[in-house]
Design an enzyme around this catalytic site. Structure first.
Site, PDB file in Angstrom:
ATOM      1  N   ASP A  86      19.703  18.096  83.986  1.00  0.00           N
ATOM      2  CA  ASP A  86      20.322  19.418  83.794  1.00  0.00           C
ATOM      3  C   ASP A  86      19.274  20.521  83.585  1.00  0.00           C
ATOM      4  O   ASP A  86      19.507  21.688  83.902  1.00  0.00           O
ATOM      5  CB  ASP A  86      21.248  19.443  82.568  1.00  0.00           C
ATOM      6  CG  ASP A  86      21.996  18.159  82.324  1.00  0.00           C
ATOM      7  OD1 ASP A  86      21.498  17.088  82.739  1.00  0.00           O
ATOM      8  OD2 ASP A  86      23.068  18.210  81.713  1.00  0.00           O
ATOM      9  N   ASP A 132      18.945  24.649  76.139  1.00  0.00           N
ATOM     10  CA  ASP A 132      19.827  25.250  77.141  1.00  0.00           C
ATOM     11  C   ASP A 132      19.709  26.773  77.218  1.00  0.00           C
ATOM     12  O   ASP A 132      20.610  27.430  77.753  1.00  0.00           O
ATOM     13  CB  ASP A 132      21.287  24.873  76.837  1.00  0.00           C
ATOM     14  CG  ASP A 132      21.571  23.420  77.175  1.00  0.00           C
ATOM     15  OD1 ASP A 132      21.192  22.992  78.275  1.00  0.00           O
ATOM     16  OD2 ASP A 132      22.163  22.722  76.339  1.00  0.00           O
TER      17      ASP A 132
HETATM   18  N1  GLY Z   1      24.448  19.552  79.708  1.00  0.00           N
HETATM   19  C1  GLY Z   1      25.068  20.129  80.785  1.00  0.00           C
HETATM   20  C2  GLY Z   1      26.131  19.312  81.423  1.00  0.00           C
HETATM   21  O1  GLY Z   1      26.953  18.702  80.757  1.00  0.00           O
HETATM   22  O2  GLY Z   1      26.163  19.288  82.610  1.00  0.00           O
END
Ligand code: GLY
Length: 411
Positions: free
Chosen positions: A184, A119
């Site tokens: 994501d 991330d």
């Molecule tokens: N991992 C990012 C979300 O929960 O959208």
């Protein structure tokens, strides 16, 4: 983050906005981006005071109703609160917000070198990325380069993607995955494209393009709904599993995943001008707009296939991300995404989703969902819902100001 162009269909938009507002509730008729942004800065100012006192980054509220701060180790949401402060600095020009952003982003600066997390795009682009855009600070640029280089370490050329979760620990180790990639992660690509622009080194954009293309091939069903997790064979690059982690079922449509998809392909078009990305973003957006289970106010249930609709939690975070993405998409597309984006933002700005001043632990938006399958963060405020809402309001304000200027110039 940036919207550089605006279509000259302002007059039509203006008229439809006027017609729409004639049949709206008082709440909605009163809405302007400036009023909503003014409230966002007042409310976040209170949140800032609490955060400064605790010297921690706010994330959400926990099941007991207490403030939940980001984890001391890596937390995928840690960049959003400083990111909101940068946006409020952009809006108000008040140095207080710059100082707040700098203070809180500095807390996770070391995380740019952690190789275990995917991330880094979210974390660093929303914080240091906005900071670099607004100040040109060379130290921020170096932090972004470091984070991007760490992220490149998770790229596997056999698969053509950046790996999401490691699978040797935690709940991820119990799913039988080898090389999971989540929708994501389209959001990491903004950092990579931006790095190629600011360093002149094409390697970041090359990885971003590969990730976007492989994701386009494997993450989407024929109807343009998306899988949350695609698990790859790390040697052959073949798909092993099509799964979910945060959605209702493997074959269901997780609302925030769909939002990440529109946002992700819109930004790919921003940097490459390749029409296939524009088409992809339009198709994902059209799937949402035409979905029979999208409520009239435009704020989706947490999963479009959740079993108890209409008695399921909404996800304001998915709505905020979608609205922000659609405002940018509108600037590139021949189709109208402005009307839908504005409708969503007006709903978010209404009392149904916006907290009263000083309530909701001083977060702006109510009614978001983190992960129902993990029984985590259900019907709560979330720092990323607020971040994308503020971003959407700034985009809406810019769009409407340009529309007004275009009308004035054409008269
Ligand atoms: N991992 C990012 C979300 O929960 O959208």
């Amino acid at each position: 983050m940036r919207i550089s162009t605006i279509k000259k269909c302002g007059l039509l938009m203006m008229i439809s906005t006027l017609v729409l507002s004639a049949c709206q509730s008082k709440d909605e008729a009163d809405f302007t981006p400036d009023k909503a942004l003014h409230f966002a800065s007042k409310q976040t100012n209170r949140l800032l005071a609490v955060a400064v006192k605790a010297d921690k980054i706010p994330r959400t509220i926990d099941a007991k109703g207490d403030m939940h701060w980001t984890h001391d180790g890596f937390d995928w949401t840690e960049g959003f609160f400083p990111g909101s402060c940068w946006y409020l600095f952009e809006y108000t020009n008040n140095k207080k917000w710059q100082e707040a952003a700098e203070h809180f982003q500095q807390k996770f600066e070391d995380h740019r070198l952690l190789p275990y997390y995917h991330d880094l795009g979210f974390v660093f682009n929303c914080s240091y990325g906005n900071g670099y855009r607004l100040t040109g600070n060379e130290h921020y640029k170096q932090m972004l380069i470091d984070a991007g280089n760490t992220l490149l370490g998770r790229f596997n050329p056999n698969v053509g993607c950046i790996r999401s979760w490691d699978v040797d620990k935690g709940w991820q180790s119990k799913r039988g995955w080898e090389f999971p990639v989540i929708i994501d992660n389209m959001m990491n690509l903004e950092l990579l494209f931006e790095l190629s622009d600011i360093t002149g080194d094409a390697k970041y954009a090359q990885v971003a393009i590969s990730h976007a293309d492989v994701t386009m091939k494997n993450h989407f069903r024929n109807d343009m709904s998306s899988y949350h997790v695609i698990d790859y064979d790390s040697i052959t690059g073949e798909v092993r599993n099509r799964h979910t982690a945060q959605g209702f079922a493997h074959e269901s449509e997780w609302a925030r995943g769909q939002a990440w998809g529109i946002y992700g392909y819109t930004l790919c078009y921003r940097y490459t001008k390749n029409p296939k990305y524009l088409k992809q973003a339009e198709k994902i957006a059209d799937y949402i707009i035409n979905h029979p289970d999208l409520p009239a106010d435009g704020i989706p249930y947490w999963d479009y296939d959740a079993p108890q609709i209409p008695n399921e939690p909404r996800d304001a975070s998915a709505a905020a991300i979608t609205a922000s993405a659609m405002l940018e998409l509108h600037t590139y597309s021949q189709k109208d995404y402005f009307t839908e984006a504005r409708r969503i933002i007006e709903s978010l700005a209404s009392d149904n989703y916006t907290a009263k001043h000083g309530q909701n632990h001083n977060f702006i938006l109510k009614h978001s969902v983190g992960s129902i399958p993990h029984n985590n963060e259900i019907d709560v405020p979330l720092n990323y819902a607020d971040y994308y809402y503020i971003e959407a309001l700034l985009r809406l304000k810019n769009t409407e100001e340009k529309q007004t200027m275009n009308i004035a110039q054409s008269n």
